[in-house]
Design a protein around this motif. Structure first.
Motif, PDB file in Angstrom:
ATOM      1  N   LEU A   1       0.831  -1.198   0.000  1.00 40.21           N
ATOM      2  CA  LEU A   1       0.000   0.000   0.000  1.00 40.21           C
ATOM      3  C   LEU A   1       0.869   1.253   0.000  1.00 40.21           C
ATOM      4  N   ASP A   2       1.935   1.242   0.784  1.00 36.81           N
ATOM      5  CA  ASP A   2       2.839   2.384   0.842  1.00 36.81           C
ATOM      6  C   ASP A   2       3.494   2.628  -0.515  1.00 36.81           C
ATOM      7  N   GLU A   3       3.934   1.567  -1.171  1.00 38.16           N
ATOM      8  CA  GLU A   3       4.554   1.719  -2.482  1.00 38.16           C
ATOM      9  C   GLU A   3       3.553   2.207  -3.526  1.00 38.16           C
ATOM     10  N   ALA A   4       2.314   1.757  -3.436  1.00 37.59           N
ATOM     11  CA  ALA A   4       1.297   2.128  -4.420  1.00 37.59           C
ATOM     12  C   ALA A   4       0.825   3.569  -4.248  1.00 37.59           C
ATOM     13  N   THR A   5       0.898   4.096  -3.042  1.00 41.99           N
ATOM     14  CA  THR A   5       0.364   5.431  -2.796  1.00 41.99           C
ATOM     15  C   THR A   5       1.436   6.502  -2.603  1.00 41.99           C
ATOM     16  N   THR A   6       2.676   6.146  -2.762  1.00 40.29           N
ATOM     17  CA  THR A   6       3.744   7.115  -2.590  1.00 40.29           C
ATOM     18  C   THR A   6       3.851   7.973  -3.843  1.00 40.29           C
ATOM     19  N   LEU A   7       3.876   9.286  -3.642  1.00 42.59           N
ATOM     20  CA  LEU A   7       3.985  10.222  -4.755  1.00 42.59           C
ATOM     21  C   LEU A   7       5.405  10.770  -4.831  1.00 42.59           C
ATOM     22  N   SER A   8       5.818  11.103  -6.039  1.00 48.12           N
ATOM     23  CA  SER A   8       7.121  11.751  -6.194  1.00 48.12           C
ATOM     24  C   SER A   8       6.995  13.204  -5.744  1.00 48.12           C
ATOM     25  N   LYS A   9       8.125  13.865  -5.591  1.00 46.85           N
ATOM     26  CA  LYS A   9       8.096  15.274  -5.170  1.00 46.85           C
ATOM     27  C   LYS A   9       7.385  16.135  -6.207  1.00 46.85           C
ATOM     28  N   THR A  10       7.584  15.834  -7.467  1.00 47.33           N
ATOM     29  CA  THR A  10       6.921  16.593  -8.532  1.00 47.33           C
ATOM     30  C   THR A  10       5.408  16.418  -8.459  1.00 47.33           C
ATOM     31  N   GLN A  11       4.954  15.178  -8.258  1.00 42.97           N
ATOM     32  CA  GLN A  11       3.522  14.924  -8.141  1.00 42.97           C
ATOM     33  C   GLN A  11       2.936  15.629  -6.924  1.00 42.97           C
ATOM     34  N   ARG A  12       3.687  15.648  -5.838  1.00 42.72           N
ATOM     35  CA  ARG A  12       3.217  16.348  -4.634  1.00 42.72           C
ATOM     36  C   ARG A  12       3.066  17.847  -4.884  1.00 42.72           C
ATOM     37  N   VAL A  13       4.032  18.432  -5.575  1.00 42.47           N
ATOM     38  CA  VAL A  13       3.972  19.868  -5.865  1.00 42.47           C
ATOM     39  C   VAL A  13       2.804  20.163  -6.797  1.00 42.47           C
ATOM     40  N   TYR A  14       2.594  19.313  -7.820  1.00 48.52           N
ATOM     41  CA  TYR A  14       1.452  19.508  -8.715  1.00 48.52           C
ATOM     42  C   TYR A  14       0.133  19.403  -7.957  1.00 48.52           C
ATOM     43  N   GLY A  15       0.002  18.399  -7.120  1.00 48.14           N
ATOM     44  CA  GLY A  15      -1.220  18.241  -6.328  1.00 48.14           C
ATOM     45  C   GLY A  15      -1.449  19.433  -5.411  1.00 48.14           C
ATOM     46  N   PHE A  16      -0.372  19.897  -4.772  1.00 41.51           N
ATOM     47  CA  PHE A  16      -0.461  21.070  -3.913  1.00 41.51           C
ATOM     48  C   PHE A  16      -0.917  22.284  -4.702  1.00 41.51           C
ATOM     49  N   ALA A  17      -0.294  22.518  -5.859  1.00 34.49           N
ATOM     50  CA  ALA A  17      -0.619  23.698  -6.664  1.00 34.49           C
ATOM     51  C   ALA A  17      -2.054  23.651  -7.182  1.00 34.49           C
ATOM     52  N   ILE A  18      -2.510  22.490  -7.615  1.00 36.53           N
ATOM     53  CA  ILE A  18      -3.874  22.365  -8.129  1.00 36.53           C
ATOM     54  C   ILE A  18      -4.890  22.608  -7.010  1.00 36.53           C
ATOM     55  N   CYS A  19      -4.693  21.958  -5.869  1.00 36.62           N
ATOM     56  CA  CYS A  19      -5.628  22.153  -4.748  1.00 36.62           C
ATOM     57  C   CYS A  19      -5.594  23.591  -4.242  1.00 36.62           C
ATOM     58  N   LEU A  20      -4.412  24.164  -4.154  1.00 32.98           N
ATOM     59  CA  LEU A  20      -4.304  25.548  -3.700  1.00 32.98           C
ATOM     60  C   LEU A  20      -4.979  26.496  -4.683  1.00 32.98           C
ATOM     61  N   GLY A  21      -4.742  26.293  -5.990  1.00 33.33           N
ATOM     62  CA  GLY A  21      -5.366  27.137  -6.999  1.00 33.33           C
ATOM     63  C   GLY A  21      -6.881  27.051  -6.981  1.00 33.33           C
ATOM     64  N   LEU A  22      -7.410  25.824  -6.890  1.00 30.65           N
ATOM     65  CA  LEU A  22      -8.865  25.655  -6.815  1.00 30.65           C
ATOM     66  C   LEU A  22      -9.418  26.243  -5.521  1.00 30.65           C
ATOM     67  N   GLY A  23      -8.675  26.069  -4.425  1.00 25.17           N
ATOM     68  CA  GLY A  23      -9.108  26.645  -3.152  1.00 25.17           C
ATOM     69  C   GLY A  23      -9.174  28.163  -3.217  1.00 25.17           C
ATOM     70  N   LEU A  24      -8.175  28.769  -3.840  1.00 28.00           N
ATOM     71  CA  LEU A  24      -8.187  30.223  -3.999  1.00 28.00           C
ATOM     72  C   LEU A  24      -9.335  30.668  -4.907  1.00 28.00           C
ATOM     73  N   LEU A  25      -9.575  29.914  -5.982  1.00 25.28           N
ATOM     74  CA  LEU A  25     -10.679  30.244  -6.893  1.00 25.28           C
ATOM     75  C   LEU A  25     -12.018  30.159  -6.167  1.00 25.28           C
ATOM     76  N   PHE A  26     -12.242  29.052  -5.449  1.00 26.32           N
ATOM     77  CA  PHE A  26     -13.508  28.904  -4.716  1.00 26.32           C
ATOM     78  C   PHE A  26     -13.625  29.942  -3.609  1.00 26.32           C
ATOM     79  N   GLY A  27     -12.511  30.277  -2.962  1.00 22.45           N
ATOM     80  CA  GLY A  27     -12.540  31.308  -1.934  1.00 22.45           C
ATOM     81  C   GLY A  27     -12.920  32.661  -2.506  1.00 22.45           C
ATOM     82  N   PHE A  28     -12.357  32.981  -3.684  1.00 23.81           N
ATOM     83  CA  PHE A  28     -12.716  34.238  -4.339  1.00 23.81           C
ATOM     84  C   PHE A  28     -14.178  34.225  -4.757  1.00 23.81           C
ATOM     85  N   LEU A  29     -14.630  33.122  -5.354  1.00 23.64           N
ATOM     86  CA  LEU A  29     -16.029  33.035  -5.780  1.00 23.64           C
ATOM     87  C   LEU A  29     -16.993  33.114  -4.602  1.00 23.64           C
ATOM     88  N   SER A  30     -16.575  32.598  -3.454  1.00 22.02           N
ATOM     89  CA  SER A  30     -17.453  32.673  -2.282  1.00 22.02           C
ATOM     90  C   SER A  30     -17.682  34.118  -1.867  1.00 22.02           C
TER      91      SER A  30
END
Length: 145
Positions: free
Chosen positions: A33-62
């Motif tokens: 399970l650990d091997e299957a769910t481990t993300l690379s640093k690049t994937q982590r940064v992309y996930g962070f940026a996407i969630c942060l961007g969507l969070g900022l968009l939804f926060g602005f829209l709110s």
């Protein structure tokens, strides 16, 4: 002489591979399970940026829908959930939950998630503008705490 030769080969790493003891089934499953769910640093940064961007968009829209409690509550709460998800990409979900439920933070965490639920319930189920605003204030207070 043969025993010394085998010991030398093993010491140099050219001898036969030592036989590892078999892991228990739960240990093997956790490792897989650990091997299957481990993300690379690049994937982590992309996930962070996407969630942060969507969070900022939804926060602005709110803020655009401030006088419409249902839309405001849904967008604001989704923004907060996305902000939490973004930090989970950086630190990992297990570390995030451990931090959130530490002794000094457990009350604020429970209050925060309870206020998010209450905000959505007040807005969607009860359509109560004052109740939604009150729940949002509790949510903001728990976030700051």
């Amino acid at each position: 002489m043969a025993a010394q030769w085998e010991r030398l080969k093993t010491g140099l790493g050219i001898g036969p591979e030592p036989v590892a003891e078999p892991e228990s089934l739960p240990s093997q499953l956790l490792h897989q399970l650990d091997e299957a769910t481990t993300l690379s640093k690049t994937q982590r940064v992309y996930g962070f940026a996407i969630c942060l961007g969507l969070g900022l968009l939804f926060g602005f829209l709110s803020s655009v829908f401030f006088l419409m409690p249902v839309k405001f509550a849904i967008l604001y709460t989704l923004a907060n959930l996305l902000f939490i998800a973004s930090t989970m990409f950086l630190m990992g979900p297990l570390a995030q939950f451990k931090k959130m439920f530490e002794k000094g933070r457990i009350i604020a965490t429970c209050l925060y998630f309870g206020a998010m639920f209450l905000t959505l319930w007040m807005a969607i189920k009860l359509h109560s503008f004052p109740g939604t605003i009150l729940a949002l204030l509790v949510q903001m207070g728990a976030l700051i705490w």
